[in-house]
Write an enzyme that holds these catalytic residues in place. Structure first.
Site, PDB file in Angstrom:
ATOM      1  N   ARG A   3       0.738  -1.351   0.065  1.00  0.00           N
ATOM      2  CA  ARG A   3      -0.094  -0.068  -0.050  1.00  0.00           C
ATOM      3  C   ARG A   3       0.832   1.302  -0.016  1.00  0.00           C
ATOM      4  NH1 ARG A   3      -2.828  -4.135   2.014  1.00  0.00           N
ATOM      5  NH2 ARG A   3      -4.974  -4.011   1.859  1.00  0.00           N
ATOM      6  N   HIS A   9      -0.398  -2.186  -4.651  1.00  0.00           N
ATOM      7  CA  HIS A   9       0.008  -2.990  -5.640  1.00  0.00           C
ATOM      8  C   HIS A   9       0.136  -2.507  -7.139  1.00  0.00           C
ATOM      9  CE1 HIS A   9       0.516  -6.229  -2.827  1.00  0.00           C
ATOM     10  NE2 HIS A   9      -0.846  -6.791  -3.057  1.00  0.00           N
ATOM     11  N   HIS A  17       4.123 -12.542  -6.108  1.00  0.00           N
ATOM     12  CA  HIS A  17       3.055 -12.525  -5.264  1.00  0.00           C
ATOM     13  C   HIS A  17       2.350 -14.035  -5.183  1.00  0.00           C
ATOM     14  CE1 HIS A  17      -0.570 -11.435  -3.176  1.00  0.00           C
ATOM     15  NE2 HIS A  17      -0.060 -10.123  -3.284  1.00  0.00           N
ATOM     16  N   SER A  18       3.389 -15.143  -5.376  1.00  0.00           N
ATOM     17  CA  SER A  18       2.560 -16.402  -5.448  1.00  0.00           C
ATOM     18  C   SER A  18       1.822 -16.872  -4.097  1.00  0.00           C
ATOM     19  CB  SER A  18       3.923 -17.412  -5.787  1.00  0.00           C
ATOM     20  OG  SER A  18       3.836 -17.679  -7.049  1.00  0.00           O
ATOM     21  N   TYR A  19       0.957 -17.582  -3.945  1.00  0.00           N
ATOM     22  CA  TYR A  19       0.174 -17.806  -2.851  1.00  0.00           C
ATOM     23  C   TYR A  19       0.700 -19.530  -2.934  1.00  0.00           C
ATOM     24  CZ  TYR A  19      -3.239 -14.127  -2.748  1.00  0.00           C
ATOM     25  OH  TYR A  19      -4.073 -13.124  -2.632  1.00  0.00           O
ATOM     26  N   ASP A  35      -0.905 -10.639   7.495  1.00  0.00           N
ATOM     27  CA  ASP A  35      -0.643  -9.435   6.606  1.00  0.00           C
ATOM     28  C   ASP A  35       0.190  -8.410   7.289  1.00  0.00           C
ATOM     29  OD1 ASP A  35      -3.230  -8.039   4.269  1.00  0.00           O
ATOM     30  OD2 ASP A  35      -1.001  -8.349   4.533  1.00  0.00           O
ATOM     31  N   GLU A  53       6.583 -12.469   0.487  1.00  0.00           N
ATOM     32  CA  GLU A  53       6.697 -11.277  -0.604  1.00  0.00           C
ATOM     33  C   GLU A  53       7.924 -10.478  -0.249  1.00  0.00           C
ATOM     34  OE1 GLU A  53       2.814  -9.328  -1.713  1.00  0.00           O
ATOM     35  OE2 GLU A  53       2.284 -10.811  -0.290  1.00  0.00           O
TER      36      GLU A  53
END
Ligand code: G6D
Length: 356
Positions: free
Chosen positions: A84, A109, A183-185, A248, A313
């Site tokens: 952000r 992002h 940004h892979s999960y 987060d 990340e």
């Protein structure tokens, strides 16, 4: 078309008619990584478990239109500035720049059409470390409100040490903030296997940057000791998550930035898969995918529920452009932004702090 360890193919066409190519990298042990030019996105990552059984460990979609319209940034490269930027504006050298507001009154992002939502140019490149694809995008002056033309490259390399290396560069013709991430999960049990609460996580960071109720940093840098954010001892992600609802947040790790250092280790006991995260950047964001709610239909029609995957990340801390006490994110003409992130896979023990 197949190069040495790289297969190139047409993945699909965007809704406005642009071709999106795919590149599958394969190493000597059968590990594969598939990247598409839309968002420079990692769409598959097949990794062996303790028995040598391969499974895809990243969340994603089967169709390009899903990446275009409904992706929570599955597998993509995020920027110009990841995370952000409060109030979607910043002041630089006396000028104020207003960015796209795409997250309430904030900027997230890189905006609505950030680097995650453009088609990159790509080429297979020779690399001594293993099969590699290099992607490039030139973001125009004023894109999403950012000053300057930003020339970005991202190179994915799959090494024979079962590491996926991501190397970023960026150059600008005007001073501008840059903070790129991947940004892979991840779900090390396999992308269709439920939640990540059994994964054991170690983060080599004694400090984190607290956020307010809108997830924008307060500017403080706090110790993790005594908080549910402390992962300096390997801990199951589910052990304290009820105290915070979901993770987060950004950590300032314990290594000097600019040198490649291991800053985290993730282990899934059932499969034995372990993922080390190395970076040259000063921070790592840990996000547990708690905004997933089962409505997204992922690969193979899999419904991704809450905590179906987690993100680690690397980059600079969120909203650094507003906090001089954070590592600087301003890139100026003549400078080259260079960062490296490595996700290295093994079946090493994840229950104790890594010794090596
Ligand atoms: C939410 O706050 C989170 C971010 O960290 C994440 O990247 C995004 O969802 C996908 O905004």
């Amino acid at each position: 078309m197949t190069h040495c360890g790289v297969e190139q193919y047409v993945f699909a066409t965007t809704r406005d008619g642009r071709q999106v190519d795919g590149f599958t990298l394969c190493n000597a042990h059968g590990m594969t990584a598939s990247i598409i030019t839309y968002g420079a996105t990692l769409v598959q990552l097949f990794v062996a478990d303790r028995h040598g059984q391969l499974a895809d460990v990243v969340l994603g979609f089967d169709r390009l239109d899903q990446y275009e319209t409904e992706s929570p940034y599955f597998g993509c490269i995020v920027g110009r500035v990841a995370f952000r930027i409060a109030e979607a504006q910043f002041t630089l050298d006396g000028a104020t720049y207003r960015l796209t507001r795409n997250c309430g009154r904030h900027h997230l992002h890189g905006g609505r059409r950030g680097l995650s939502h453009v088609v990159w140019a790509a080429e297979v490149v020779p690399c001594p470390d293993g099969p590699a694809v290099k992607l490039r995008h030139v973001s125009g002056d004023g894109d999403e409100g950012y000053p300057g033309q930003l020339d970005v490259t991202v190179q994915y390399t799959l090494t024979d040490e079962n590491a996926l290396k991501i190397q970023y560069t960026a150059r600008t013709d005007k001073p501008t903030p840059v903070n790129l991430t991947h940004h892979s999960y991840f779900n090390l049990a396999g992308a269709r296997s439920g939640d990540i609460l059994d994964h054991i996580l170690w983060i080599d960071a004694d400090q984190y940057t607290p956020t307010d109720e809108e997830l924008t940093p307060t500017g403080r840098i706090e110790p993790v000791r005594g908080t549910p954010f402390d992962f300096t001892t390997p801990t199951p992600i589910g052990a304290r998550i009820h105290q915070v609802g979901g993770y987060d947040l950004s950590y300032l790790h314990n290594h000097p930035h600019g040198t490649l250092a291991r800053v985290a280790r993730l282990h899934q006991p059932g499969s034995g898969r372990t993922m080390d995260v190395l970076t040259t950047a000063p921070a790592i964001v840990f996000y547990t995918g708690h905004y997933l709610d089962g409505t997204l239909r992922g690969k193979g029609g899999c419904a991704y529920g809450k905590f179906a995957g987690l993100c680690l990340e690397t980059g600079h801390p969120p909203d650094a452009v507003h906090h001089p006490e954070f590592p600087d994110v301003i890139l100026r003409p003549g400078q080259v932004y260079r960062q490296t992130c490595v996700y290295r896979f093994s079946t090493a023990d994840g229950a104790r702090v890594p010794a090596d």
